[in-house]
Write an enzyme that holds these catalytic residues in place. Structure first.
Site, mmCIF file in Angstrom:
data_model
loop_
_atom_site.group_PDB
_atom_site.id
_atom_site.type_symbol
_atom_site.label_atom_id
_atom_site.label_comp_id
_atom_site.label_asym_id
_atom_site.label_seq_id
_atom_site.Cartn_x
_atom_site.Cartn_y
_atom_site.Cartn_z
ATOM 1 C CG ASN A 108 9.207 -0.977 3.088
ATOM 2 O OD1 ASN A 108 9.073 0.445 2.763
ATOM 3 N ND2 ASN A 108 10.181 -0.940 3.950
ATOM 4 C CB ILE A 115 2.613 -5.998 3.273
ATOM 5 C CG1 ILE A 115 2.139 -5.805 1.889
ATOM 6 C CG2 ILE A 115 2.801 -4.393 3.902
ATOM 7 C CD1 ILE A 115 0.602 -5.659 1.836
ATOM 8 C CB CYS A 116 8.129 -5.396 5.825
ATOM 9 S SG CYS A 116 8.632 -5.000 7.289
ATOM 10 C CG LEU A 117 2.278 -1.340 7.892
ATOM 11 C CD1 LEU A 117 2.969 0.045 7.826
ATOM 12 C CD2 LEU A 117 0.845 -1.180 7.311
ATOM 13 C CG LEU A 157 9.706 -8.111 2.929
ATOM 14 C CD1 LEU A 157 10.109 -9.024 3.975
ATOM 15 C CD2 LEU A 157 8.231 -7.903 2.960
#
Ligand SMILES: [Zn+2]
Ligand SMILES: [Zn+2]
Ligand SMILES: [Zn+2]
Lengths: 185, 113
Positions: A108, A115-117, A157
């Protein structure tokens, strides 16, 4: 019901609010973001996960700080991961901007630090993206969880890292630890 | 809703008679000139905080306080029964037309004080 005491307290608050408004324009130009951050930073510092540290390089700039996460379990245990958090002027209508400064092998987080959050997503069709009801505490807890509960191989990601994990979990672990030795201590 | 300014007039009424004062009956120590009865009603507003700017909805929002526009700041209720400052909510619906608390589509039920 409102009690007299709480009403007077509120009245006090309103009065002090008014008097600060009579201050010269230049000194009362405190942005909405900064007003929100005073409370949020205090709340964050009082509720920091044991695996997190925050550092404000300039105490007058509550909108810029670094977060260090040192996971105590899972693939990333033993690593030390630095994040940079920059809260834009339009906060809290928009989420903070976060970058990972430590090179990492993570589904991620890209090697360049994106960042993929979900809660950091400005526009989301479902209800999981940013909302002004969220605070810096939620952001830090979210980033901390990227190493445990929110570690997500299903919606990656860094696709290569997710596929690596799918192919060979032990080899994935070795590469994660190798990255930690090189970049994340 | 009672205005904040009335707070100064709130106080205990003078006690009637009583006391072992040596003053003569006609010479009262004080007399009640004005009594403002303040009736208040609320739906537990004390914990009704705008989740966007974190100021109580019955007070002006953070923005209006900063810009000294307290008088214009009103409250908006959605059909989901969540309430916010109208200022705060109208900024948010431009981004996402959902209640930030329950994620339902935002439909205004009423606007007022
Ligand atoms: Zn508000
Ligand atoms: Zn307002
Ligand atoms: Zn709602």
């Amino acid at each position: 019901m409102l009690t007299l005491a709480s009403k007077l307290k509120r009245d006090d608050g309103v009065k002090s609010g008014r008097s600060s408004n009579t201050a010269p324009e230049s000194t009362r130009r405190v942005s909405i973001r900064d007003r929100l951050l005073v409370k949020e930073v205090a709340e964050l510092e009082a509720n920091l996960p044991s695996t997190c540290k925050v550092n404000f390089p300039d105490v007058n700039k509550l909108h810029y700080f670094q977060l260090t996460v040192t996971p105590d379990e899972g693939y990333y245990q033993g690593g030390k991961f630095q994040f940079e958090i920059d809260v834009p002027e339009a906060y809290n209508m928009v989420p903070p901007r976060v970058k990972c400064l430590t090179r990492i092998w993570h589904p991620n987080i890209t090697e360049t630090g994106e960042i993929c959050l979900s809660l950091l997503r400005e526009h989301s069709i479902d209800g999981t993206g940013w909302a002004p009801t969220r605070t810096l505490k939620d952001v830090v807890w979210g980033l901390n969880s990227l190493f445990t509960d929110l570690l997500n191989f299903d919606d990656p990601l860094n696709i290569e890292a997710a596929e690596h994990h799918l192919r060979d979990k032990e080899d994935f672990r070795t590469k994660v630890q190798d990255f930690i030795k090189r970049y994340g201590r | 809703m009672a205005e904040m300014d009335d707070a100064d007039d709130l106080g205990l009424p003078p006690s009637h008679g009583g006391g072992s004062g040596s003053k003569s009956a006609g010479d009262k120590m004080f007399s009640l000139k004005k009594w403002n009865a303040v009736a208040m009603w609320s739906w537990d507003v004390e914990c009704d905080t705008c989740a966007i700017c974190r100021v109580q909805v019955m007070d002006a929002c953070l923005r209006c306080q900063a810009e000294n526009k307290q008088e214009d700041c009103v409250v908006v209720w959605g059909e989901c029964n969540h309430s916010f400052h109208n200022c705060c909510m109208s900024l948010w619906v431009k981004q996402n037309n959902r209640c930030p608390l329950c994620q339902q589509d935002w439909v205004v039920q009423r606007i007022g004080k």
